[in-house]
Design a protein around this motif. Sequence first.
Motif, short mmCIF file in Angstrom:
data_model
loop_
_atom_site.label_atom_id
_atom_site.label_comp_id
_atom_site.label_asym_id
_atom_site.label_seq_id
_atom_site.Cartn_x
_atom_site.Cartn_y
_atom_site.Cartn_z
N ALA A 1 -45.96 38.49 7.90
CA ALA A 1 -45.47 37.12 8.10
C ALA A 1 -44.02 37.13 8.58
O ALA A 1 -43.65 36.35 9.46
N THR A 2 -43.22 38.04 8.02
CA THR A 2 -41.82 38.14 8.44
C THR A 2 -41.75 38.44 9.94
O THR A 2 -41.01 37.79 10.69
N ASP A 3 -42.56 39.39 10.39
CA ASP A 3 -42.53 39.76 11.80
C ASP A 3 -43.11 38.65 12.68
O ASP A 3 -42.58 38.38 13.77
N ALA A 4 -44.17 37.99 12.20
CA ALA A 4 -44.76 36.88 12.98
C ALA A 4 -43.76 35.73 13.11
O ALA A 4 -43.64 35.11 14.17
N MET A 5 -43.01 35.45 12.03
CA MET A 5 -41.98 34.40 12.07
C MET A 5 -40.91 34.74 13.11
O MET A 5 -40.53 33.92 13.93
N ARG A 6 -40.41 35.98 13.03
CA ARG A 6 -39.35 36.40 13.96
C ARG A 6 -39.85 36.33 15.40
O ARG A 6 -39.14 35.87 16.30
N THR A 7 -41.07 36.78 15.62
CA THR A 7 -41.62 36.83 16.99
C THR A 7 -41.81 35.41 17.54
O THR A 7 -41.46 35.12 18.68
N ALA A 8 -42.34 34.51 16.69
CA ALA A 8 -42.58 33.13 17.14
C ALA A 8 -41.24 32.42 17.38
O ALA A 8 -41.10 31.66 18.36
N CYS A 9 -40.26 32.64 16.51
CA CYS A 9 -38.95 31.97 16.68
C CYS A 9 -38.23 32.51 17.92
O CYS A 9 -37.64 31.74 18.68
N ARG A 10 -38.32 33.82 18.14
CA ARG A 10 -37.71 34.39 19.34
C ARG A 10 -38.35 33.77 20.59
O ARG A 10 -37.66 33.41 21.54
N TYR A 11 -39.66 33.62 20.56
CA TYR A 11 -40.36 32.98 21.68
C TYR A 11 -39.86 31.54 21.87
O TYR A 11 -39.58 31.10 22.98
N GLY A 12 -39.71 30.82 20.76
CA GLY A 12 -39.25 29.43 20.81
C GLY A 12 -37.85 29.32 21.41
O GLY A 12 -37.59 28.46 22.26
N PHE A 13 -36.95 30.18 20.97
CA PHE A 13 -35.57 30.09 21.46
C PHE A 13 -35.43 30.64 22.89
O PHE A 13 -34.79 30.03 23.73
N ASP A 14 -36.06 31.81 23.15
CA ASP A 14 -35.84 32.47 24.44
C ASP A 14 -36.70 31.87 25.56
O ASP A 14 -36.22 31.65 26.66
N LYS A 15 -37.99 31.65 25.29
CA LYS A 15 -38.89 31.20 26.35
C LYS A 15 -38.95 29.68 26.45
O LYS A 15 -38.99 29.12 27.54
N MET A 16 -38.99 29.02 25.28
CA MET A 16 -39.12 27.55 25.31
C MET A 16 -37.76 26.86 25.31
O MET A 16 -37.67 25.65 25.44
N ARG A 17 -36.71 27.66 25.15
CA ARG A 17 -35.33 27.17 25.16
C ARG A 17 -35.12 26.08 24.10
O ARG A 17 -34.42 25.10 24.33
N LEU A 18 -35.70 26.32 22.92
CA LEU A 18 -35.49 25.38 21.81
C LEU A 18 -34.08 25.56 21.26
O LEU A 18 -33.45 26.62 21.42
N HIS A 19 -33.60 24.55 20.59
CA HIS A 19 -32.31 24.62 19.92
C HIS A 19 -32.47 24.71 18.40
O HIS A 19 -31.65 25.30 17.71
N ARG A 20 -33.55 24.10 17.89
CA ARG A 20 -33.76 24.08 16.44
C ARG A 20 -35.24 24.14 16.14
O ARG A 20 -36.05 23.46 16.79
N ILE A 21 -35.58 25.00 15.16
CA ILE A 21 -36.96 25.09 14.68
C ILE A 21 -36.93 24.70 13.20
O ILE A 21 -36.05 25.15 12.46
N TRP A 22 -37.85 23.86 12.80
CA TRP A 22 -37.86 23.41 11.41
C TRP A 22 -39.24 23.57 10.82
O TRP A 22 -40.23 23.75 11.54
N LEU A 23 -39.31 23.53 9.51
CA LEU A 23 -40.60 23.65 8.83
C LEU A 23 -40.51 23.01 7.46
O LEU A 23 -39.41 22.72 6.98
N THR A 24 -41.66 22.83 6.84
CA THR A 24 -41.68 22.35 5.46
C THR A 24 -42.45 23.35 4.60
O THR A 24 -43.36 24.03 5.10
N VAL A 25 -42.06 23.44 3.34
CA VAL A 25 -42.74 24.33 2.40
C VAL A 25 -42.71 23.69 1.01
O VAL A 25 -41.67 23.18 0.58
N VAL A 26 -43.85 23.72 0.36
CA VAL A 26 -43.97 23.09 -0.95
C VAL A 26 -43.12 23.86 -1.96
O VAL A 26 -43.14 25.10 -1.97
#
Length: 175
Positions: free
Chosen positions: A105-130
């Motif tokens: 999960a740690t690696d999947a999170m890092r990979t997805a966030c890197r994709y979001g920032f680098d490829k999708m040019r996002l500025h902020r990623i957010w989530l919710t957790v109980v």
Amino acid sequence: MNVLGELVVLRAMRVSDADSLWRWNHDPDVMRFMVEGYPQTPETVEKFLAERGRNAYGDTLFGVESRKDGKLIGLVGLQGAEPETGNAELTIYLGEKEYWGQGYATDAMRTACRYGFDKMRLHRIWLTVVVGNDAAHHVYQKVGFVDEGRLRQASRRDGQWRDVHIMGLLEGELR
Ligand SMILES: CC(C)(COP(=O)(O)OP(=O)(O)OC[C@H]1O[C@@H](n2cnc3c(N)ncnc32)[C@H](O)[C@@H]1OP(=O)(O)O)[C@@H](O)C(=O)NCCC(=O)NCCS
């Protein structure tokens, strides 16, 4: 194109993944801290994958595959992205329980966030957790997410109302 991490590959979901997704969504251990929704048939899940699996800027859904053996072990998605705000919501879960606790999960999170920032040019990623989902909260903090607020009694589990953390990660904060 697939997105390569250290332990995982993120890839498009296929209609043929419906059996795995159906099994995960009916496993109480996997769904313990998540919104269960209504019971579904494998055919409904196939239909969902045929539609959601298409992937677009505002709605991406990746299958998380273990690089070691090529097995599909979970899902990660970025939803609601808009170029104007550069914000998107991340959701993740690993449905194959025997893969828990090995850094996937740690690696999947890092990979997805890197994709979001680098490829999708996002500025902020957010989530919710109980509140109480300590393993997930720990993983999110480990990769750089910070608690931004607490939604009071926003979730119901086992007959009890539970608070929900809202967490955010800004461009440049990924660890
Ligand atoms: C939560 C989940 C994503 C974690 O996946 P995972 O692959 O086991 O996570 P990792 O192996 O990368 O990391 C787990 C970390 O949590 C820690 N951990 C495990 N159980 C914990 C607990 N009860 N309390 C605090 N930390 C815990 C581990 O020690 C590890 O941290 P470390 O690397 O610093 O030692 C996965 O178990 C899952 O999908 N669960 C079901 C669905 C879910 O809860 N999804 C999240 C909804 S918001």
